[in-house]
Design a protein around this motif. Structure first.
Motif: not given
Length: 82
Positions: A1-13
Motif C-alpha cells: 500500500m502506498t501512502r501519501a501526505i496531503v497538505r493544504h497551503v493557503p495561496h493569494t493572488i
C-alpha cells in the motif's frame, strides 16, 4: 500500500507591481477593435465614437493584467515581470 501526505497551503493572488493594467474593447456587431490603452477612459471614448458613427451599441470590454501567486509563509516578492 502506498501512502501519501496531503497538505493544504493557503495561496493569494496579487497584481504584479511591475506591470500596468491594459484596457481593450471590441464591437460585438462588426468586430471593430479599440486601440488598447492603460487608460479606461480612452478606450471608452473610442467606443463612443464608433457607436456614434455606426449606431453599433454593444461592446465587449476587457481589463487585462499580470498577477502572481504567493503561498502562505513565502516572501511576497513577485517574480520578474513577463
Amino acid at each position: 500500500m502506498t501512502r501519501a501526505i496531503v497538505r493544504h497551503v493557503p495561496h493569494t493572488i496579487r497584481q504584479h507591481p511591475d506591470t500596468r493594467v491594459m484596457f481593450e474593447a471590441s464591437c460585438q456587431r462588426c468586430g471593430w477593435l479599440a486601440v488598447p490603452s492603460t487608460d479606461a477612459d480612452v478606450v471608452d471614448e473610442q467606443c463612443l465614437v464608433h457607436a456614434g458613427r455606426s449606431n453599433h451599441r454593444i461592446f465587449r470590454r476587457a481589463m487585462l493584467s499580470h498577477a502572481f501567486v504567493v503561498r502562505e509563509g513565502e516572501s511576497p516578492e513577485p517574480p520578474a515581470a513577463p
